[in-house]
Design an enzyme around this catalytic site. Sequence first.
Site: not given
Ligand code: NAD
Length: 311
Positions: A38, A73, A102, A145, A175
């Site tokens: 992020g 997320l 928790g 994952y 997405t």
């Molecule tokens: P993204 O990588 O843009 O966002 C993930 C965010 O989590 C980032 O800001 C990252 O810095 C933060 N992060 C990662 N590890 C972390 C940690 N250990 N502690 C704190 N923050 C942490 O991805 P996204 O597309 O925005 O996805 C968001 C969520 O939605 C994720 O959990 C992803 O698995 C889920 N998801 C997304 C999609 C998609 O197509 N975009 C599809 C299925 C699931």
Amino acid sequence: MKKRVLVTGGAGFIGSHLCERLLNQDCEVVCLDNFFTGSRENIVHLLNNPYFELIRHDVTMPFYIEVDEIYNLACPASPIHYQYNPIKTIKTSVMGAINMLGLAKRVKGKVLQASTSEVYGDPEVHPQKENYWGNCNPIGPRSCYDEGKRCAESLFINYHTQNKVKIKIQRIFNTYGPKMHPNDGRVVSNFIVQALNKEDITIYGDGSQTRSFCYVDDLVEAMIRLMNTDDSIIGPINTGNPNEFTIKELAEKIIKMTGSASKIIYKPLPEDDPKQRQPDISQAKKILDWEPKVQLEEGLQKTIDYFKTII
Ligand code: NAD
Ligand code: UDP
């Protein structure tokens, strides 16, 4: 009193849209992020809002706060990023889920898990319904994952049955939209950035594999609707756009829409890359009264316009 909401991964692509939407719906929002994938840019416009708070924290570590709702997320979502440090990816999904469950248990709050269509692996059932158990390789490169997210779902269900925690599991399908990182590595952002930079468009494999692409505004709407359902609704619920395209069709569409001179080149298909993916969203339609409104061309246009402003 305003609802206090914690969004983990709130500085990421989907999380930043969610934070903005929640603030517009009169919530107080705490955004927790470790900034792995992020960025501050995604939420910089929210920093002056007195009801928005940004906390740099890693979700694998315990976190104490008083909130009403938690959207979990935090987790890298792009294959190149989640495979960069696979052990960390598993820790983020599993320990992150334990810490957020928790927290929800202690504050008696609700917690929503951003799960994924990857729990279906390389699906042999098409389209995918929530009752399909999936076809995952537990030792392949995507397993950090897939299995991390599957374990998180198990933790959510067990905290619900054993500890009566109020949970919601949302299975998110591919997405896309503005605020994806230009180096995110996922297909929509890769193709748009390549097309705008007049670079070759990299199709992995022969491009016959399919995905169904959901515009981020639609997805966030489903997420908030799911959180607002009554406590008997726990999911899992599929959310995504059921219109399915081959990756080759996506490449051609993006070349046409950007008027790019880029050529398509073919690269090896990554191991265990799912051949097809399409959500069955009948549960979301029935329970959330939701279906996507933005179709691919309209969503791609908005995404192309966004990338034009940043590259
Ligand atoms: P993204 O990588 O843009 O966002 C993930 C965010 O989590 C980032 O800001 C990252 O810095 C933060 N992060 C990662 N590890 C972390 C940690 N250990 N502690 C704190 N923050 C942490 O991805 P996204 O597309 O925005 O996805 C968001 C969520 O939605 C994720 O959990 C992803 O698995 C889920 N998801 C997304 C999609 C998609 O197509 N975009 C599809 C299925 C699931
Ligand atoms: N893909 C591609 N070229 C790219 C990036 C991805 O052909 O530059 C393919 C990838 O192999 C997969 C599909 O596009 O078949 C979607 O990939 P993405 O990483 O966006 O998401 P996921 O595989 O997790 O659905």
